[in-house]
Structure formats: structure tokens, C-alpha cells
Design a protein around this motif. Sequence first.
Motif, mmCIF file in Angstrom:
data_model
loop_
_atom_site.group_PDB
_atom_site.id
_atom_site.type_symbol
_atom_site.label_atom_id
_atom_site.label_comp_id
_atom_site.label_asym_id
_atom_site.label_seq_id
_atom_site.Cartn_x
_atom_site.Cartn_y
_atom_site.Cartn_z
ATOM 1 N N ILE A 23 39.084 37.039 29.282
ATOM 2 C CA ILE A 23 39.384 38.136 30.203
ATOM 3 C C ILE A 23 40.174 37.572 31.375
ATOM 4 C CG2 ILE A 23 38.378 39.898 31.694
ATOM 5 C CD1 ILE A 23 35.862 39.721 29.829
ATOM 6 N N HIS A 24 41.423 38.003 31.476
ATOM 7 C CA HIS A 24 42.253 37.619 32.616
ATOM 8 C C HIS A 24 42.184 38.744 33.647
ATOM 9 C CE1 HIS A 24 44.030 34.885 29.622
ATOM 10 N NE2 HIS A 24 44.212 34.108 30.672
ATOM 11 N N TYR A 25 41.944 38.356 34.879
ATOM 12 C CA TYR A 25 41.855 39.355 35.943
ATOM 13 C C TYR A 25 42.547 38.827 37.197
ATOM 14 C CZ TYR A 25 37.995 36.492 37.738
ATOM 15 O OH TYR A 25 37.236 35.457 38.223
ATOM 16 N N ARG A 26 42.909 39.757 38.047
ATOM 17 C CA ARG A 26 43.589 39.401 39.292
ATOM 18 C C ARG A 26 42.550 39.127 40.382
ATOM 19 N NH1 ARG A 26 48.807 39.803 38.571
ATOM 20 N NH2 ARG A 26 49.617 41.260 37.040
ATOM 21 N N LEU A 27 42.816 38.117 41.170
ATOM 22 C CA LEU A 27 41.934 37.818 42.293
ATOM 23 C C LEU A 27 42.116 38.899 43.363
ATOM 24 C CD1 LEU A 27 42.439 33.967 42.602
ATOM 25 C CD2 LEU A 27 40.499 35.186 41.640
ATOM 26 N N PRO A 31 46.351 38.987 44.667
ATOM 27 C CA PRO A 31 46.648 39.715 43.434
ATOM 28 C C PRO A 31 47.754 39.097 42.570
ATOM 29 C CG PRO A 31 47.171 41.034 45.381
ATOM 30 C CD PRO A 31 46.543 39.785 45.855
ATOM 31 N N SER A 32 48.524 38.168 43.111
ATOM 32 C CA SER A 32 49.557 37.532 42.287
ATOM 33 C C SER A 32 48.978 36.413 41.416
ATOM 34 C CB SER A 32 50.681 36.979 43.167
ATOM 35 O OG SER A 32 50.165 35.988 44.031
ATOM 36 N N LEU A 33 47.716 36.035 41.658
ATOM 37 C CA LEU A 33 47.068 34.980 40.876
ATOM 38 C C LEU A 33 46.128 35.572 39.829
ATOM 39 C CD1 LEU A 33 46.096 32.440 43.676
ATOM 40 C CD2 LEU A 33 48.085 32.367 42.160
ATOM 41 N N LEU A 34 46.127 34.948 38.638
ATOM 42 C CA LEU A 34 45.220 35.363 37.575
ATOM 43 C C LEU A 34 44.094 34.352 37.426
ATOM 44 C CD1 LEU A 34 47.628 36.548 34.737
ATOM 45 C CD2 LEU A 34 46.243 37.955 36.245
ATOM 46 N N GLN A 35 42.925 34.853 37.134
ATOM 47 C CA GLN A 35 41.760 34.022 36.875
ATOM 48 C C GLN A 35 41.293 34.321 35.453
ATOM 49 O OE1 GLN A 35 40.688 31.764 38.839
ATOM 50 N NE2 GLN A 35 38.576 31.333 38.342
ATOM 51 N N LEU A 36 40.653 33.348 34.803
ATOM 52 C CA LEU A 36 40.164 33.523 33.440
ATOM 53 C C LEU A 36 38.642 33.521 33.426
ATOM 54 C CD1 LEU A 36 40.529 33.556 30.321
ATOM 55 C CD2 LEU A 36 40.554 31.060 30.438
ATOM 56 N N TYR A 37 38.069 34.497 32.706
ATOM 57 C CA TYR A 37 36.623 34.560 32.486
ATOM 58 C C TYR A 37 36.420 34.637 30.975
ATOM 59 C CZ TYR A 37 31.818 36.214 32.599
ATOM 60 O OH TYR A 37 30.461 36.344 32.421
ATOM 61 N N ARG A 60 33.902 49.126 36.888
ATOM 62 C CA ARG A 60 33.117 49.968 37.793
ATOM 63 C C ARG A 60 32.524 49.183 38.957
ATOM 64 N NH1 ARG A 60 29.992 51.401 34.038
ATOM 65 N NH2 ARG A 60 28.239 50.042 34.548
ATOM 66 N N GLU A 61 32.097 47.915 38.734
ATOM 67 C CA GLU A 61 31.313 47.179 39.717
ATOM 68 C C GLU A 61 32.018 45.990 40.375
ATOM 69 O OE1 GLU A 61 28.320 48.223 40.681
ATOM 70 O OE2 GLU A 61 28.250 49.838 39.190
ATOM 71 N N LEU A 62 33.025 45.424 39.730
ATOM 72 C CA LEU A 62 33.652 44.217 40.263
ATOM 73 C C LEU A 62 35.009 44.520 40.874
ATOM 74 C CD1 LEU A 62 32.736 41.733 37.393
ATOM 75 C CD2 LEU A 62 31.488 42.205 39.499
ATOM 76 N N GLU A 63 35.409 43.692 41.822
ATOM 77 C CA GLU A 63 36.647 43.948 42.560
ATOM 78 C C GLU A 63 37.898 43.435 41.860
ATOM 79 O OE1 GLU A 63 36.554 42.799 46.637
ATOM 80 O OE2 GLU A 63 34.496 43.464 46.892
ATOM 81 N N GLY A 64 37.790 42.414 41.019
ATOM 82 C CA GLY A 64 38.967 41.838 40.379
ATOM 83 C C GLY A 64 39.499 42.723 39.272
ATOM 84 N N PRO A 65 40.662 43.369 39.455
ATOM 85 C CA PRO A 65 41.191 44.257 38.420
ATOM 86 C C PRO A 65 41.584 43.476 37.156
ATOM 87 C CG PRO A 65 42.731 44.087 40.261
ATOM 88 C CD PRO A 65 41.511 43.320 40.640
#
Length: 92
Positions: A23-27, A31-37, A60-65
Motif C-alpha cells: 500500500i503506497h500512500y502520501r504523507l 504530500p509529494s512523498l510516498l510511503q510504503l505499508y 475513513r480513519e487515517l490521514e495518509g491518502p
Amino acid sequence: MVEDVSKDFRLQMEGYGLTTAQIHYRLPDHPSLLQLYVWQDYDLAPEFPELKGFLSYWERELEGPLHSVRVAHHRLITPSEWRAIDGVIMLQ
């Protein structure tokens, strides 16, 4: 005796396989950086109800889109591994 069987084995016998999602999401603050989960659980392909539930919770619950989700799935027990054996084995 049903209590002796693990939950994971029961799920595998019901057709669940091991599902891994990258799952890649934006910090939120950058927002220009991606994080991996990496998420892993037993799930049913191709509907993936467990993964969809987790992603719904995330949105619904987390801020990282969410940016993208990559999924791999493998059934650990397949029908070809279970065969009826015609015969009797005597143990003394």
C-alpha cells in the motif's frame, strides 16, 4: 476436536489464501512523498473482502491518502494436494 484446529488452517480449508498488499500512500505533511505499508492476511480472491475492509478503515480513519495498492495472493492448500487413498495401512 474442532478447537484443536488453528484458525489459519480452518480459513485455508474454506478457500482463503495468503494475501499480501503493498500500500503506497502520501504523507499528510509532505504530500509529494510516498510511503510504503505492507499488509498481509488470509483473504478470498478475487473479491478480497478482508483487504477491502482494511482499505475502507484506512480511508475513513487515517490521514495518509492512498496512492496505489499492489496485491499478491496464493492459496496455500489447493484441491490437488488432497487425494482419496484407496487402501489400508496396517500398523503394528
